[in-house]
Design an enzyme around this catalytic site. Structure first.
Site, PDB file in Angstrom:
ATOM      1  N   CYS A  42       0.841  -1.197   0.000  1.00 15.31           N
ATOM      2  CA  CYS A  42       0.000   0.000   0.000  1.00 15.31           C
ATOM      3  C   CYS A  42       0.880   1.253   0.000  1.00 15.31           C
ATOM      4  CB  CYS A  42      -0.934  -0.008   1.209  1.00 15.31           C
ATOM      5  SG  CYS A  42      -1.953   1.474   1.308  1.00 15.31           S
ATOM      6  N   CYS A  87      -0.497   4.106   2.131  1.00 15.69           N
ATOM      7  CA  CYS A  87      -0.314   3.947   3.585  1.00 15.69           C
ATOM      8  C   CYS A  87       1.149   4.152   3.974  1.00 15.69           C
ATOM      9  CB  CYS A  87      -0.719   2.545   4.051  1.00 15.69           C
ATOM     10  SG  CYS A  87      -2.161   1.859   3.258  1.00 15.69           S
ATOM     11  N   ASP A  88       2.070   3.604   3.194  1.00 18.01           N
ATOM     12  CA  ASP A  88       3.466   3.516   3.647  1.00 18.01           C
ATOM     13  C   ASP A  88       4.445   4.390   2.869  1.00 18.01           C
ATOM     14  OD1 ASP A  88       2.604   1.576   5.420  1.00 18.01           O
ATOM     15  OD2 ASP A  88       2.965  -0.064   4.000  1.00 18.01           O
TER      16      ASP A  88
END
Ligand code: NAP
Length: 310
Positions: free
Chosen positions: A133, A136-137
């Site tokens: 992701c 997200c990261d």
């Protein structure tokens, strides 16, 4: 045991649309949302192809709109993960958490999750360099070199996103042509200084350091056999999706990749169980097609319930 006309499992665009349609048809509905309503669009930075938003819309904003549409509707919402579905048309038992629910119909909208590469060390390095992701990261790799694996829309879209954050992006693909949309390919080509295409290549090895986590990957050219070391701190894997269907009985027919087979009315092989969205075996997996599937499944479930009552 509480009884409902329909259990809707999953609350991405398909599940939320199905809930909206069924509640507005006067049905009693339980919607299993698991972690958060919105589904995969929560992991998408911008949707450029959702009609009505010509300038694009952020994934979380569209998810907020979907969820807002549920407000004020008379339905039961549960955060419990569904463990099993048993029974038959008109009398299914859905087990979630410590409770069981009796449901006349079931609409499966659980979507799909990212597949893993299957390279040694991948599991161990999740959260320490390996990610599925970028939204997200990605920020953990600001101004650092990263690699993306895959050649579909996810890999191309996430490479574009990472190009805004990372120092350098290597896009590793096992063939020399992409299956992702032309529009993304053109945008990537315009970023050739920042995004390097590593074609006809697969990841053979992950290199890691006990403290730093991932430090690099070894890629192998599948045509020449030549190996190359890429010094990257992040590896973002986008090599396709697999459906979330573990809780369903084996009688619900799947295609060879595990996706649920439906007819055009979203009916699965088990009467009373419908499937909508990415969990379904189909050509086009998009937020807009998931929403369309959800509406069709809801209407088909409603017609079936009318027949059961008649
Ligand atoms: P996908 O379209 O199935 O693409 C997976 C990619 O991974 C393919 O390029 C495939 O290579 C490659 N691959 C598969 N196994 C591999 C392996 N073991 N090693 C290396 N490479 C491997 O998956 P996706 O990109 O996650 O997209 C899933 C669905 O969501 C698609 O229908 C897609 O169109 C949709 N989607 C749409 C959007 C959008 O429209 N904005 C955004 C994201 C996703 P080959 O090409 O050689 O098979």
């Amino acid at each position: 045991m509480s009884t409902f006309d329909a259990a809707i499992i999953g609350s991405g665009p398909a599940g939320i649309t199905a809930a909206l349609y069924l509640v507005r048809s006067g049905c009693s509905v339980i919607l299993f949302e698991n972690l958060a309503a919105g589904g995969q669009i929560l992991q998408t930075e911008v949707l450029e192809n959702y009609p009505g938003f010509p300038k694009g819309i952020k994934g979380y904003e569209l998810a907020d709109f979907f969820v807002a549409h549920l407000e004020g509707l008379k339905l039961t919402r549960s955060r419990d993960a569904v463990e099993s579905v048993r029974g038959q048309i008109g009398a299914f038992t859905v087990k979630a958490g410590d409770a069981e629910y009796s449901c006349r119909t079931v609409v499966v909208c659980t979507g799909a999750k990212h597949r893993t590469l299957g390279v040694e060390g991948e599991d161990r390095l999740q959260g320490r360099g390996v990610s599925y992701c970028a939204l997200c990261d990605g920020n953990f790799y600001r101004d650092q070199p990263v690699a993306v694996v895959g050649g579909g829309n996810s890999a191309l879209e996430e490479s574009l996103y990472l190009a805004k954050i990372a120092r350098k992006v290597y896009l590793i693909h096992r063939r020399d042509s992409f299956r992702g949309a032309q529009v993304y390919q053109e945008k990537l080509a315009a970023l050739s200084g920042k995004v390097e295409l590593v074609l006809d290549s697969v990841v053979d090895q992950l290199q890691a350091d006990l403290i730093a986590g991932l430090t690099g990957v070894v890629v192998r050219n599948v045509k020449t056999g030549e190996k190359r070391e890429l010094k990257v701190n992040g590896l973002f894997v986008y090599v396709g999706m697999e459906p979330r269907v573990d809780f369903l009985p084996p009688e619900v027919e799947r295609d060879p990749r595990g996706f649920l087979i439906t007819d055009t009315e979203m009916r699965t092989s088990v009467p009373g169980i419908f499937a909508a969205g990415d969990v379904r075996s189909k050509l086009c997996r998009q937020a807009v097609t998931a929403a369309g599937d959800g509406a069709t499944a809801a209407q088909a479930a409603f017609v079936l319930m009318e027949q059961l009552h008649a």
